[in-house]
Design a protein around this motif. Sequence first.
Motif, PDB file in Angstrom:
ATOM      1  N   ASP A 112       0.848  -1.183   0.000  1.00  0.00           N
ATOM      2  CA  ASP A 112       0.000   0.000   0.000  1.00  0.00           C
ATOM      3  C   ASP A 112       0.887   1.237   0.000  1.00  0.00           C
ATOM      4  N   HIS A 144      -3.997  -7.157  -0.885  1.00  0.00           N
ATOM      5  CA  HIS A 144      -4.389  -5.746  -0.783  1.00  0.00           C
ATOM      6  C   HIS A 144      -3.287  -4.959  -1.497  1.00  0.00           C
ATOM      7  N   ARG A 146      -2.520  -1.221  -3.275  1.00  0.00           N
ATOM      8  CA  ARG A 146      -3.026   0.122  -3.547  1.00  0.00           C
ATOM      9  C   ARG A 146      -1.876   1.008  -4.026  1.00  0.00           C
ATOM     10  N   GLU A 147      -2.029   1.543  -5.230  1.00  0.00           N
ATOM     11  CA  GLU A 147      -1.025   2.414  -5.854  1.00  0.00           C
ATOM     12  C   GLU A 147       0.348   1.756  -5.856  1.00  0.00           C
ATOM     13  N   ASP A 171      -8.637  -0.620  -9.452  1.00  0.00           N
ATOM     14  CA  ASP A 171      -7.562  -0.105 -10.304  1.00  0.00           C
ATOM     15  C   ASP A 171      -7.938  -0.099 -11.789  1.00  0.00           C
TER      16      ASP A 171
END
Length: 268
Positions: A112, A144, A146-147, A171
């Motif tokens: 993350d 998980h 994220r970015e 995404d």
Amino acid sequence: MEFVDTHCHTHEMVRRVTPVYDKWHGDGIERTPEDVIKAAHEVGVGRMLCVGTTYEDSQLAIEFVKNRENMWASIGIHPHEAETALAEGHLDAFRGLVGSPKVIAVGECGLDYFYNHSSKEAQIAVLKAQIELALAHSLPLIFHVREAFDDFWPIFEQYDGIRGVLHSFTDSQANLKKALAHGLFIGVNGIATFAKREEQLAMYRSIPLANLLLETDAPFLTPVPHRGTINEPKYTRVVAEFLADLRNESLEQLAEQTSESARQLFRI
Ligand SMILES: [Zn+2]
């Protein structure tokens, strides 16, 4: 009709091991786990996966599902918690949880870079440890990410035979394609119901039904029209209804296929 909530944190209602407990009890409404489970059953959400985010939280998930029917546990160290897990030397004890009854997956784990609560190095080390643990025990992974897909894919591709789900996927089309090429499932929750960008809605439409999994991430990410209240596994059905409508599928078809996929992936 049956729905499976493949990602919730319901176990965290019972004891404070992370701040998620405060979220569950933050609205002044008294509810017991039994209330939450009953409400879910009443709308067809029959099975639930309780997902761990730290060593202690994974222990709690195992303890919680032990005597509860149709509930299973996933053991994981969330990327936010990676640095603490390393600093406190929790990894070995964490690995020891893998053989506990009703542990059906490893995660949530991943990267993350949106919040960066842990250093990238720590996140990567703890992700790799969990991938290796899952592969050694033939378990699926709950990711998980994220970015952080630019770092995630090269790590993922170092390993053969990973099975799993990209939880709370929001995404791009490009990362969806990549995930599908790797045979991953795509977990969709209440975020879809308040997505505004046409691009994102188009992405949700293009997920093949056979790769779709339903989840809530309760107590977080309450779907529309229940924003402002605490999310519960019962709202898996609301997510399903939204997606069936968005994707022009019947609710029956969507319920049937996503439940079958959950059974396949998690062997529940
Ligand atoms: Zn979660």
